[in-house]
Design an enzyme around this catalytic site. Structure first.
Site, PDB file in Angstrom:
ATOM      1  N   GLY A 197       0.844  -1.284  -0.040  1.00 16.81           N
ATOM      2  CA  GLY A 197      -0.043  -0.147  -0.014  1.00 16.81           C
ATOM      3  C   GLY A 197       0.971   1.253   0.038  1.00 16.81           C
ATOM      4  N   ASN A 198       0.330   2.147   0.756  1.00 10.51           N
ATOM      5  CA  ASN A 198       1.086   3.780   0.678  1.00 10.51           C
ATOM      6  C   ASN A 198       1.800   3.716   2.190  1.00 10.51           C
ATOM      7  OD1 ASN A 198      -0.916   5.126   2.636  1.00 10.51           O
ATOM      8  ND2 ASN A 198      -1.934   4.538   1.039  1.00 10.51           N
ATOM      9  N   VAL A 201      -0.430   4.779   5.470  1.00 15.24           N
ATOM     10  CA  VAL A 201      -1.129   3.753   6.288  1.00 15.24           C
ATOM     11  C   VAL A 201      -0.081   2.706   6.673  1.00 15.24           C
ATOM     12  CG1 VAL A 201      -2.430   1.741   5.891  1.00 15.24           C
ATOM     13  CG2 VAL A 201      -2.987   3.779   4.780  1.00 15.24           C
ATOM     14  N   GLU A 219       5.454  -3.188   1.149  1.00 17.04           N
ATOM     15  CA  GLU A 219       5.866  -2.717  -0.387  1.00 17.04           C
ATOM     16  C   GLU A 219       4.813  -1.590  -0.508  1.00 17.04           C
ATOM     17  OE1 GLU A 219       5.291  -1.502  -3.572  1.00 17.04           O
ATOM     18  OE2 GLU A 219       3.868  -3.350  -4.019  1.00 17.04           O
ATOM     19  N   CYS A 253       1.922   0.491  -8.383  1.00 17.52           N
ATOM     20  CA  CYS A 253       3.157   1.166  -7.447  1.00 17.52           C
ATOM     21  C   CYS A 253       4.199   1.366  -8.113  1.00 17.52           C
ATOM     22  CB  CYS A 253       3.385   0.175  -6.584  1.00 17.52           C
ATOM     23  SG  CYS A 253       3.846  -1.546  -6.774  1.00 17.52           S
TER      24      CYS A 253
END
Length: 501
Positions: A197-198, A201, A219, A253
């Site tokens: 995710g980002n 978070v 990741e 991503c």
């Protein structure tokens, strides 16, 4: 999709720990069967998966099969076949650094499952980013809680229905829901957390994991740059860069986020981007069955806002269909400090930034540690401080390849194409620093969920060889046990030549 009741989540956690304690997941035969069941689930329900992802993302079926479904069928089968090799105990008796007298001690390293694992998957590539972690956890012998994104509602509902039909319900559980559910999940103690995710978070997840000292695989993506050598074939570069950008409408991503070009090559690169786009979508992208839409109105409006706030010049695209949540592949030429350079766009915008030369491109990407490099520091944007997940370089100049390798940092470094590293299953995939840590794909994913458990078996008949370790310590014991290393001959070396023969 049905939200998991909050009071069920602690019970799920407890049941997965209990199943792991029975060692049910340890036999390789059990793991291999579960891995092949994943392949069967995907193969037997492939159309349902493609339909669900189309309903969520508008993603063309071809992209679903090419970039998600087929890859996961293949990797589940490979993992089942290769598992005995990955899980084999490693005998270190013949290690070159092991002293001869320790060979009889039987030094071994056994890849051992960590326990009850948590995989948290995002919405943008819902199948590969939920199943890849699942394959690794099961191959490792862990029990698994799979938290699916509520944003891809149809995909989550399908997997929520199918997993209990194909996989061992004692060992694999699915949790669905949004903030309340993931918050409750993170309150529990897990033995490994695997999150895609980002960074925002990820910080929340890392803070929750820290309370239990839980190890993580993260990741996280970020702004992945493209460097365009002005000597490279502009038509080929444009076609390959645009293909990487339009996959999943840029919601990936590893999407090329911005391109660094020299002023002499900007016009040619931009014109060839237009040419490539016209060939991809002869009747326009907004109505094309080969182009994905934005996942929801929140993300549509985010991209729309970026295009409204940029001070750059739109060279291509910019059209929108709000009803269908579609935004054309868009190319914008900007100056340093523009809003499009602030954070990952995660959409169909390719930002162009002009740099004086290739060395200046390296300076820009490496702004956070450029102070230690022996060249100019002009026009650096201090907000560019994150190492990218992937750096793309289009050049056939081997010296430039080596310069970029030396002067930049990134999780991946890819020459002369975009996105294709995701298809090379033998390469470890992951980031560095802000773009994440840990590696995945096949054995690397297996390694995430295992730890190296070491064993020794000290023979009882070596007491006469180790008795000097016991107090009282004597001068004789020091001469035998300690002095030899103090007198060892250290090899000659130099900063220029390293070890001198």
């Amino acid at each position: 999709m049905i939200d998991t009741p909050l009071d069920e989540i602690p019970k799920i956690n407890a049941s997965l720990h209990a199943t792991f304690a029975t060692r049910k997941t340890f036999p390789l035969a059990w793991r291999q069967h579960q891995l092949l069941q994943i392949a069967r689930m995907l193969q037997e329900n492939h159309k349902a998966f493609a339909d669900a992802i189309y309903a969520d993302l508008g993603k063309p079926a071809f992209e679903v099969y090419m970039t998600e479904l087929n890859l996961m069928i293949d990797r589940a089968i490979i993992s089942a076949k290769r598992l005995p090799e990955w899980a084999a105990v490693k005998n270190l008796e013949n290690h070159p650094d092991l002293p001869a007298h320790q060979k009889a001690w039987k030094p071994r390293v056994a890849p051992t499952p960590k326990g009850a694992a948590l995989v948290i998957s995002p919405w943008n590539y819902p199948l590969i980013l939920s199943i890849q972690g699942t394959i690794g956890a099961i191959a490792a012998g862990c029990t698994l809680c799979l938290k699916l994104s509520e944003v891809t509602f149809n995909y989550a509902g399908l997997l929520q229905d199918l997993i209990p039909k194909y996989l061992d319900q004692d060992a694999v559980k699915v949790v669905c829901g949004s903030v309340p559910e993931i918050t409750k999940v993170l309150e529990q103690k897990w033995d490994h957390i695997f999150y895609t995710g980002n960074g925002t978070v990820a910080r929340i997840i890392a803070a929750a994991a820290a309370k239990h000292l839980t190890p993580l695989t993260l990741e996280l993506g970020g702004k992945s740059p493209v460097i365009i050598d002005p000597e490279f074939d502009m038509e080929l570069a444009a076609r390959r860069v645009l293909w990487g950008k339009i996959n999943n409408c840029g919601q990936v991503c590893v999407s090329p986020d911005y391109a660094l070009v020299t002023p002499s090559s900007t016009a040619a690169f931009a014109e060839n981007l237009k040419k490539a786009c016209a060939s991809f979508y002869p009747n326009g992208s907004l109505k094309s069955d080969s182009y994905t839409r934005m996942i929801n109105m929140q993300h549509f409006n985010r991209i729309k806002s970026l295009l409204e706030r940029t001070q750059g010049k739109v060279l291509m695209g910019g059209g929108m269909d709000e009803k269908e949540r579609r935004i054309e592949p868009t190319v914008v030429l900007v100056k340093p400090g523009d809003v499009l350079l602030e954070s990952e766009t995660f959409g169909p915008i390719l930002t162009l930034l002009e740099v004086e030369d290739m060395r200046a491109a390296c300076e820009y990407i490496s702004a956070q540690f450029v102070l230690c490099l022996p060249f100019r520091q002009s026009d650096l944007d201090p907000s560019r401080s994150d190492h990218p997940l992937v750096l793309y370089l289009f050049t056939q100049n081997e010296q430039l390849q080596q310069d970029v390798r030396k002067l930049t940092m990134s999780g991946n470094l890819i020459f002369n194409d975009t996105f294709m590293q995701m298809d090379v299953k033998v390469l470890p995939f992951g980031g560095v620093g802000e773009s994440g840590y840990g590696r995945q794909v096949l054995e690397n994913t297996f390694n995430c969920f295992t730890y190296e458990r070491t064993t020794l078996e000290i023979p009882v008949d070596v007491e006469d060889k180790i008795h000097l370790r016991y107090p009282p310590y004597t001068a004789h014991a020091f001469e035998v046990e300690c002095a030899p290393t103090l007198n060892v001959q250290i090899p000659e070396s130099s900063p220029e030549g390293g070890l001198v023969a």
